[in-house]
Structures are given as C-alpha cells and as structure tokens.
Design an enzyme around this catalytic site. Structure first.
Site, PDB file in Angstrom:
ATOM      1  N   GLY A 150       7.419  17.145  51.595  1.00 59.86           N
ATOM      2  CA  GLY A 150       6.862  15.805  51.441  1.00 59.86           C
ATOM      3  C   GLY A 150       5.563  15.551  52.180  1.00 59.86           C
ATOM      4  N   HIS A 169      -0.728  19.694  41.024  1.00 58.19           N
ATOM      5  CA  HIS A 169      -0.386  21.095  40.758  1.00 58.19           C
ATOM      6  C   HIS A 169      -1.346  22.000  41.521  1.00 58.19           C
ATOM      7  CE1 HIS A 169       1.212  24.531  38.640  1.00 58.19           C
ATOM      8  NE2 HIS A 169      -0.022  24.935  38.457  1.00 58.19           N
ATOM      9  N   SER A 189      -5.107  20.560  41.118  1.00 53.53           N
ATOM     10  CA  SER A 189      -5.390  19.650  40.006  1.00 53.53           C
ATOM     11  C   SER A 189      -4.397  18.498  40.027  1.00 53.53           C
ATOM     12  CB  SER A 189      -5.240  20.371  38.663  1.00 53.53           C
ATOM     13  OG  SER A 189      -6.053  21.523  38.594  1.00 53.53           O
ATOM     14  N   MET A 242      10.162  19.560  41.823  1.00 55.41           N
ATOM     15  CA  MET A 242      10.336  20.923  41.316  1.00 55.41           C
ATOM     16  C   MET A 242      11.253  21.063  40.102  1.00 55.41           C
ATOM     17  SD  MET A 242       8.200  22.561  43.099  1.00 55.41           S
ATOM     18  CE  MET A 242       8.571  24.220  42.534  1.00 55.41           C
TER      19      MET A 242
HETATM   20  N1  NHR Z   1       7.782  18.143  33.472  1.00 47.13           N
HETATM   21  C1  NHR Z   1       7.045  18.062  32.362  1.00 47.13           C
HETATM   22  N2  NHR Z   1       7.678  17.768  31.224  1.00 47.13           N
HETATM   23  N3  NHR Z   1       5.711  18.281  32.343  1.00 47.13           N
HETATM   24  C2  NHR Z   1       5.083  18.615  33.479  1.00 47.13           C
HETATM   25  O1  NHR Z   1       3.768  18.821  33.449  1.00 47.13           O
HETATM   26  C3  NHR Z   1       5.821  18.744  34.691  1.00 47.13           C
HETATM   27  C4  NHR Z   1       7.203  18.490  34.640  1.00 47.13           C
HETATM   28  C5  NHR Z   1       7.989  18.606  35.799  1.00 47.13           C
HETATM   29  C6  NHR Z   1       7.409  19.013  36.977  1.00 47.13           C
HETATM   30  C7  NHR Z   1       5.487  19.874  38.288  1.00 47.13           C
HETATM   31  C8  NHR Z   1       5.188  21.371  38.043  1.00 47.13           C
HETATM   32  C9  NHR Z   1       4.114  21.924  38.967  1.00 47.13           C
HETATM   33  O2  NHR Z   1       3.206  21.195  39.417  1.00 47.13           O
HETATM   34  C10 NHR Z   1       6.049  19.309  37.022  1.00 47.13           C
HETATM   35  C11 NHR Z   1       5.241  19.150  35.905  1.00 47.13           C
HETATM   36  C12 NHR Z   1       8.633  22.856  38.485  1.00 47.13           C
HETATM   37  C13 NHR Z   1       8.570  23.954  37.642  1.00 47.13           C
HETATM   38  C14 NHR Z   1       9.785  24.838  37.462  1.00 47.13           C
HETATM   39  O3  NHR Z   1       9.693  25.908  36.864  1.00 47.13           O
HETATM   40  C15 NHR Z   1       7.408  24.192  36.948  1.00 47.13           C
HETATM   41  C16 NHR Z   1       6.327  23.349  37.083  1.00 47.13           C
HETATM   42  C17 NHR Z   1       6.394  22.246  37.930  1.00 47.13           C
HETATM   43  C18 NHR Z   1       7.559  22.000  38.632  1.00 47.13           C
HETATM   44  N4  NHR Z   1      10.975  24.411  37.948  1.00 47.13           N
HETATM   45  C19 NHR Z   1      12.239  25.115  37.845  1.00 47.13           C
HETATM   46  C20 NHR Z   1      13.162  24.448  36.799  1.00 47.13           C
HETATM   47  O4  NHR Z   1      14.010  25.172  36.281  1.00 47.13           O
HETATM   48  C21 NHR Z   1      12.998  25.109  39.153  1.00 47.13           C
HETATM   49  C22 NHR Z   1      12.209  25.773  40.242  1.00 47.13           C
HETATM   50  C23 NHR Z   1      12.731  25.492  41.647  1.00 47.13           C
HETATM   51  O5  NHR Z   1      13.669  24.688  41.832  1.00 47.13           O
HETATM   52  O6  NHR Z   1      12.153  26.064  42.583  1.00 47.13           O
HETATM   53  O7  NHR Z   1      13.049  23.221  36.555  1.00 47.13           O
HETATM   54  O8  NHR Z   1       4.085  23.141  39.219  1.00 47.13           O
HETATM   55  C1  GAR Z   2       2.325  21.092  47.058  1.00 49.75           C
HETATM   56  O1  GAR Z   2       1.430  22.104  47.452  1.00 49.75           O
HETATM   57  C2  GAR Z   2       2.281  20.908  45.572  1.00 49.75           C
HETATM   58  O2  GAR Z   2       1.025  21.135  45.015  1.00 49.75           O
HETATM   59  C3  GAR Z   2       3.230  21.957  45.127  1.00 49.75           C
HETATM   60  O3  GAR Z   2       4.259  22.003  46.090  1.00 49.75           O
HETATM   61  C4  GAR Z   2       3.760  21.537  47.329  1.00 49.75           C
HETATM   62  C5  GAR Z   2       4.627  20.399  47.791  1.00 49.75           C
HETATM   63  O4  GAR Z   2       4.361  20.117  49.109  1.00 49.75           O
HETATM   64  N1  GAR Z   2       3.791  21.591  43.869  1.00 49.75           N
HETATM   65  C6  GAR Z   2       4.372  22.459  43.088  1.00 49.75           C
HETATM   66  O5  GAR Z   2       4.383  23.648  43.323  1.00 49.75           O
HETATM   67  C7  GAR Z   2       5.024  21.841  41.895  1.00 49.75           C
HETATM   68  N2  GAR Z   2       5.701  22.856  41.198  1.00 49.75           N
HETATM   69  P1  GAR Z   2       4.876  18.791  49.790  1.00 49.75           P
HETATM   70  O6  GAR Z   2       6.351  18.636  49.473  1.00 49.75           O
HETATM   71  O7  GAR Z   2       4.675  19.032  51.261  1.00 49.75           O
HETATM   72  O8  GAR Z   2       4.055  17.652  49.278  1.00 49.75           O
END
Ligand code: NHR
Ligand code: GAR
Length: 220
Positions: free
Chosen positions: A19, A116, A143, A97
């Site tokens: 966070g 991201h 981004s 996540m």
């Molecule tokens: N959902 C949608 N529909 N569209 C996006 O652009 C999203 C989203 C949900 C989250 C954040 C994203 C990132 O910034 C985000 C964007 C998690 C995963 C993932 O693979 C991928 C991208 C992002 C967040 N998550 C796994 C899953 O099965 C779990 C991974 C874990 O718990 O560590 O959901 O990167």
């Molecule tokens: C941040 O670096 C963010 O860009 C990344 O996780 C970190 C969260 O940090 N996000 C992702 O990878 C989304 N899949 P925080 O909990 O300390 O803000």
C-alpha cells in the site's frame, strides 16, 4: 467539504499489498486543496499492510478474500456489493492483484484507474521489472491507465520514465519505479477528481480534447 459545501468526489482504493501507493494518495488527500476524499479501502488479502495504513488514517476498510469464492464471477459480485455501499466516483487500483471480470469492469467504465509498473504497451501482466531487464531495455517506467476488459490494455493517461542502470536488479528497479509512482498517481487522481480526464470510446480526453500521447512526468 469545500467552502461552497459541494461534496468532494468519492475515491475508493483497491489494494492487495503493502500500500505505498495508497499512502501517497492518503498524504495527497490531506492537502487542503485536494479535490477528492478517500471514502474506503478494499482489499483481497486479509493481512495486507494497506489495511493498516487505511486504519491509521481513519479510513473505512473492507476485505473480500478471493480464496473464499469458487469463481472470479462470485468474487467480483461480492467485491462489487461492498464497493456500491460507498457509491464512489472513482475506483483507484493501487497494487490490486486480481484480474477483474468483464462485467465488473463494464459496471465502472470510465471510473476505474490502474497503475502498472511498465511503459505500456510494453510488459502487460506480471514481473515487469524482470522482463524489462531480460530484454536489455535501458528505459523503463510506470503507466496509469483506464481499466477496460483488456488486461493492462486500457487507454493510457500518464507515464513516467526511469533509466535502467547496468547493475539494476528487479528489486532496485522496482524501487526506482515506485518512487515515480508515488509522485504520478496523486497527480492523475487529482486531475480525475477535477473532471479534467475522461474515457472516450477508446482514448483519453484531457480537458475535453483527445490525448495524442500519454501525459509525461518530467524526468528527474
Ligand atoms: N482487470 C481488468 N479487467 N483489466 C485490467 O487492466 C486490470 C484488471 C485487474 C487488475 C492490475 C494489473 C497490473 O497493473 C489490473 C488491471 C493482476 C494480474 C494477475 O495476473 C495481472 C495484471 C494486473 C493485476 N493476477 C493474478 C490473477 O489470477 C493473480 C496474481 C497474484 O495474486 O499475484 O488474477 O499489473
Ligand atoms: C506497485 O509498484 C504497482 O505498480 C504494482 O505493484 C506495486 C504495489 O505497491 N502493481 C502491479 O504489479 C499490479 N499488478 P504498493 O502496494 O506498495 O502500492
């Protein structure tokens, strides 16, 4: 409340981890002229430090643990029900996540932002720092985009770059990127709350004009 009694836009933050981006937003929202209020923090991880940060700041929290659900649809329906209790104007994903279902994303179209850790469209998904290093990139970054059904594929609002040094590791790179995140996210959330950024059909409108390229945080 502002002097004219207009209620401030309501911000709801979703997080999964430490966070630090949430903290940057909490700190920004304490500035006297900040044009929004964080009304709640939601989390899918019961023990996440983000929950403690919110509690410290007297912000309401809720947990929807994805492990308690059979499907993504059921998890998202429960998350949605919690969110709707706060009637937020904007949902800010800050290290959240869990991939969100199409129905969820559509319900909040144009009202959900994500940060991201890459220079999109490069490196959607996970492990972005490692992938940038393995590709031999010399520039990396962060981004902020509107969330759409396409994972990390929604229109990009703003970016900030960091340069990659020869001795960088995924960890050192993450640290550099996060320093930029903590500056950039409050700026973009402020713009959103001021009504300056909107989602068009498949592009960003800034002050009513289509954005040709993402806004850029000046390099440091
Ligand atoms: N959902 C949608 N529909 N569209 C996006 O652009 C999203 C989203 C949900 C989250 C954040 C994203 C990132 O910034 C985000 C964007 C998690 C995963 C993932 O693979 C991928 C991208 C992002 C967040 N998550 C796994 C899953 O099965 C779990 C991974 C874990 O718990 O560590 O959901 O990167
Ligand atoms: C941040 O670096 C963010 O860009 C990344 O996780 C970190 C969260 O940090 N996000 C992702 O990878 C989304 N899949 P925080 O909990 O300390 O803000």
């Amino acid at each position: 409340m502002k002097a004219d009694q207009t209620p401030l836009p309501k911000i709801l933050v979703l997080a999964s981890g430490s966070g630090t981006n949430l903290q940057a937003l909490i700190d920004a929202s304490r500035e006297r002229d900040f044009p929004g209020q964080i009304v709640a923090v939601g989390c899918n991880q019961p023990g996440a430090f983000a929950l403690e940060r919110a509690a410290q700041a007297n912000i309401e929290t809720f947990v929807v643990n994805h492990k308690n659900f059979e499907s993504r649809e059921e998890f998202d329906a429960s998350l949605m029900a919690e969110i709707l209790r706060y009637n937020p104007d904007v949902i800010v994903l800050a290290g959240f996540m869990r991939i969100l279902t199409t129905d969820f994303v559509r319900a909040f179209r144009g009202k959900m932002l994500n940060i991201h850790p890459s220079l999109l469209p490069k490196y959607t998904g996970l492990n972005t720092h490692r992938r940038a290093l393995e590709a031999g990139d010399t520039v990396h970054g962060v981004s902020i985009h509107f969330v759409t059904e396409e994972l990390d594929g929604g229109p990009v609002i703003a970016q900030a770059e960091v340069s990659i040094a020869p001795d960088d590791t995924p960890e050192s790179l993450a640290e550099k990127v996060q320093a930029r995140e903590h500056i950039l996210y409050p700026i973009v959330v402020r713009w959103f709350c001021e009504g300056r950024i909107q989602l068009g059909s498949d592009y960003v409108l800034f002050d009513g004009e289509p954005l040709n390229a993402p806004m850029r945080l000046p390099d440091n």
